[in-house]
Design a protein around this motif. Structure first.
Motif, PDB file in Angstrom:
ATOM      1  N   ASP A  19       0.870  -1.175   0.000  1.00  0.00           N
ATOM      2  CA  ASP A  19       0.000   0.000   0.000  1.00  0.00           C
ATOM      3  C   ASP A  19       0.905   1.223   0.000  1.00  0.00           C
ATOM      4  O   ASP A  19       1.494   1.569   1.018  1.00  0.00           O
ATOM      5  CB  ASP A  19      -0.913  -0.011   1.232  1.00  0.00           C
ATOM      6  CG  ASP A  19      -1.935   1.116   1.198  1.00  0.00           C
ATOM      7  OD1 ASP A  19      -1.667   2.138   0.540  1.00  0.00           O
ATOM      8  OD2 ASP A  19      -2.990   0.984   1.831  1.00  0.00           O
ATOM      9  N   SER A  74       0.061   4.350  -0.545  1.00  0.00           N
ATOM     10  CA  SER A  74      -0.749   5.571  -0.519  1.00  0.00           C
ATOM     11  C   SER A  74      -0.091   6.702   0.256  1.00  0.00           C
ATOM     12  O   SER A  74      -0.583   7.832   0.230  1.00  0.00           O
ATOM     13  CB  SER A  74      -2.131   5.273   0.078  1.00  0.00           C
ATOM     14  OG  SER A  74      -2.017   4.720   1.379  1.00  0.00           O
ATOM     15  N   THR A  78      -2.040   3.315  -7.441  1.00  0.00           N
ATOM     16  CA  THR A  78      -0.853   2.575  -7.002  1.00  0.00           C
ATOM     17  C   THR A  78       0.258   2.673  -8.038  1.00  0.00           C
ATOM     18  O   THR A  78       1.428   2.911  -7.711  1.00  0.00           O
ATOM     19  CB  THR A  78      -1.215   1.102  -6.756  1.00  0.00           C
ATOM     20  OG1 THR A  78      -2.163   1.024  -5.688  1.00  0.00           O
ATOM     21  CG2 THR A  78       0.013   0.287  -6.390  1.00  0.00           C
TER      22      THR A  78
END
Length: 701
Positions: free
Chosen positions: A407, A409, A429
């Motif tokens: 992840d 982010s 992503t």
């Protein structure tokens, strides 16, 4: 229900992959339905009628239905039908429900037809017309069929994409949710009408255990002294607080793994068993003393793992392969394969080294770290990502070991790219990895560049495409970079390279595309824009499984030849024997050495050689060599000298196919050396098999 034909399952899996699904959707046939549909809130299943449409039509239908699965549309439908049931007397609610359901179907049409040519869209419309007035299934199901009052709007949307009423579903859902909430406020006290948010108390988990249960559920869930404190956002914590939090979550994760991996077998009540039907026979299930029911099992797992991580696991709760069954207030398990939620790696022989934890990034709902995995006695230990997500008031693991769901982010993007990332998480992503790679090259930050490829600050140990080309950027100077996403979703990185240094980057301003890892999300390959046609997937029939073609050429290269040839008849006899034996082994047709009859039949299937007479006097040496090693072992290890080559593109027209393999001069990606272009023909003896006819060498311009 009955099992679906193998070809239908293969088409459904292809469609799921095309739609970006990470979990497998079961496929079954049902005699009581007249059209395909998806059913099952917790575990969606694709049901097909017993009379199946042609394969090309089935592929289009599966793309549509897998879009429903990816979007979680059955949950939207549950909300819609709940609102309809509560406000049955209100015509506006019935109108909103119908409009929202039509919007759902049109969104899936758009997803299925995305980036498809006009001829494909016309055929898709024809398939819709075939399904006109197909009877609807149960309420909480999708269906590919369409009513007469919807057909015009759906056909117009398919042929003229981009004009969909994208706000209608959100408006309908919001309006119906408000209606439901108003009803709830009237029925429930105000103190219970609020829903839990991330900053409120974590969700309570029932840790009541059956008689005889010994598992410390309180320790696993973190409820030893009541509920833990609400999870604070990651970007508001100090490094010390983050490291303490991660150690606590890892400790609880280890407790769960030690139980769900093997420990559950230590607490089975062997005297309490039931028999459940399975595959025309019965299967013995044993009562588990530690967990009461399915909901408790998933709730406890949810205090350790993120929902996305749990969704990637396979836990068969009494479905087609019953491994866990609820019965008479207890949970019964199959003692060989009850909870296949964990990797078979035993944590006692390796775990994260807490002293090596290193924080790489933090956002409100994501913590991204890395740590060494191993045992003090191991000579070397891998560096692996450690990713946590904030869900339902808790910090939980986003997978573990090699099954971590990355992840990224926490990477900040410019406003325009951030808007694109918010609209499409998968694209987001990829944009973040591309941006991080551009930043790393511009700032000459080797660890950031390595992270884009490996997910850690170490370079990839086993690079799929040969030698990792950006292992040393110390002499590289990039003056500027830009990142953009094309209309088809392709991510582009433009680099202005003043000094390539010891890398194969092209000097000056050049545009590069990406291949991304489908599971990890990290960068697999960087290639120049002029090679885009080689990396944009397959072309030809939408239902063809390109993996079969690639694997056929892979086996041929391992066993027969890694160079050009005009016809198989000019290739050495011993190599052809090895190829036929390897194919028979791959098909599971061998229980010992192949017989002359098996080899003759295999030659007809994979070489199109009728009346082939194998040289049985060569067979022993072909199978075992001078050192006596098994032929498959030798084919896998020795007869594969060209590890740098990459299978790029599969194209076909009817029964003729082409597979391109490219060599990269030892620096995978960016600088091509030559291509090997294989021509294959569908086998007359077996339509599922392909015959390698010839290979030519081509030097890219």
């Amino acid at each position: 229900d009955s099992p679906a034909p193998a070809y239908a399952v293969s088409i459904a899996r292809w469609a799921a992959k095309e739609q970006g699904l990470t979990r497998r959707v079961p496929v079954r046939c049902n005699a009581r339905i007249s059209g395909p549909l998806v059913t099952g809130l917790v575990r969606p299943t694709l049901l097909l009628p017993e009379t199946l449409p042609p394969e090309d039509e089935l592929a289009m239908i599966c793309l549509h239905e897998m879009a429903h699965c990816r979007r979680g549309d059955l949950w939207y439908m549950l909300l819609l039908e709940a609102a309809r049931a509560v406000h049955w007397y209100s015509p506006p609610v019935h109108f909103l429900v119908r409009a929202a359901r039509q919007d759902i179907e049109m969104a899936c049409d758009e997803s299925a037809a995305a980036n498809k040519p006009e001829t494909w869209r016309r055929q898709y419309c024809q398939v819709l017309l075939h399904a006109l007035e197909c009877p609807a299934g149960p309420v909480l199901t999708t269906r590919f069929g369409v009513g007469k009052n919807q057909i015009t709007a759906r056909l117009r949307q398919i042929m003229k994409p981009g004009r969909m009423r994208r706000g209608l579903l959100a408006f309908c859902a919001a309006a119906l949710a408000v209606a439901l909430c108003c009803c709830a406020v009237r029925l429930e006290p105000a103190s219970t009408s609020r829903t839990n948010t991330e900053d409120e108390a974590p969700v309570w988990v029932d840790i009541t255990q059956p008689e005889g249960g010994q598992l410390d559920l309180a320790a696993i869930t973190g409820q030893t002294d009541g509920l833990p404190e609400p999870a604070r956002p990651g970007n508001e914590m100090t490094d010390e607080e983050i490291y303490a939090l991660v150690r606590d979550v890892l400790d609880r994760c280890l407790l769960w793994i030690e139980w769900a991996g093997e420990g559950y077998r230590d607490n089975l009540d062997l005297a309490d068993t039931i028999q459940v039907p399975w595959g025309g026979d019965t299967r013995t299930m044993v009562r588990q003393r530690d967990i009461t029911d399915r909901e408790q099992f998933l709730a406890v797992a949810g205090t350790v793992y993120s929902q996305a991580s749990i969704d990637t696991k396979t836990i068969w709760f009494g479905d087609s392969i019953p491994t866990v069954v609820e019965h008479d207030g207890a949970l019964y398990v199959h003692d060989d394969e009850a909870f296949p939620i964990e990797t078979p790696v035993d944590p006692r022989y390796g775990w994260y080294d807490y002293d090596s934890l290193r924080l790489l990034g933090a956002s409100e709902d994501t913590l991204y770290l890395e740590a060494i995995w191993g045992n003090p006695d191991w000579p070397t230990s891998p560096l692996l990502p450690v990713v946590l997500r904030r869900e339902q008031g808790r910090w939980v693991m986003n997978g573990w070991y090699y099954h971590v769901l990355r992840d990224n982010s926490f990477i900040s993007l410019p406003e325009e790219l951030e808007q694109q990332a918010a609209a499409d998480p998968q694209l987001g992503t990829q944009l973040r990895y591309a941006w991080a790679l551009g930043q790393g090259l511009k700032e000459n930050d080797q660890t950031r560049v390595d992270w884009c490829f490996s997910g850690t600050t170490a370079p990839p140990d086993e690079y799929r495409f040969g030698i990792y080309a950006l292992r040393d950027i110390s002499g590289t100077r990039v003056t500027d970079f830009t990142v953009e996403a094309g209309e088809d979703g392709t991510v582009w990185l433009t680099l202005d390279v003043a000094e390539p240094g010891d890398t194969p980057l092209l000097e000056g301003e050049n545009k590069y595309g990406f291949l991304f890892d489908g599971q990890a999300g990290t960068v697999l390959l960087l290639y120049p824009a002029q090679d885009v046609s080689l990396y944009t997937g397959t072309s030809g029939s939408e239902t063809e499984d390109s993996d079969t073609l690639i694997e056929t050429t892979r086996i041929f290269r391992r066993c027969v030849s890694t160079g050009p040839f005009a016809a198989v008849t000019e290739l050495p006899e011993d190599k052809l024997l090895l190829y036929l034996a390897y194919q028979l082994r791959e098909q599971g047709a061998l229980t010992g050495d192949p017989t002359a009859e098996q080899l003759t039949q295999a030659a007809e299937t994979w070489l199109d050689l009728a009346d082939y007479v194998p040289a049985m006097d060569l067979l022993s040496e072909v199978l075992y060599g001078q050192d006596g090693r098994d032929f498959a072992t030798r084919a896998d290890s020795e007869v594969w000298p060209d590890d740098r080559m990459v299978s790029l593109r599969v194209t076909w027209a009817g029964d003729i196919a082409t597979v391109v393999w490219r060599d990269y001069q030892g620096t995978a990606g960016i600088v091509p050396d030559y291509d090997l272009v294989y021509t294959l023909r569908r086998s007359p003896a077996d339509p599922a098999a392909w015959i390698v006819e010839s290979c030519v060498r081509h030097t890219p311009e």
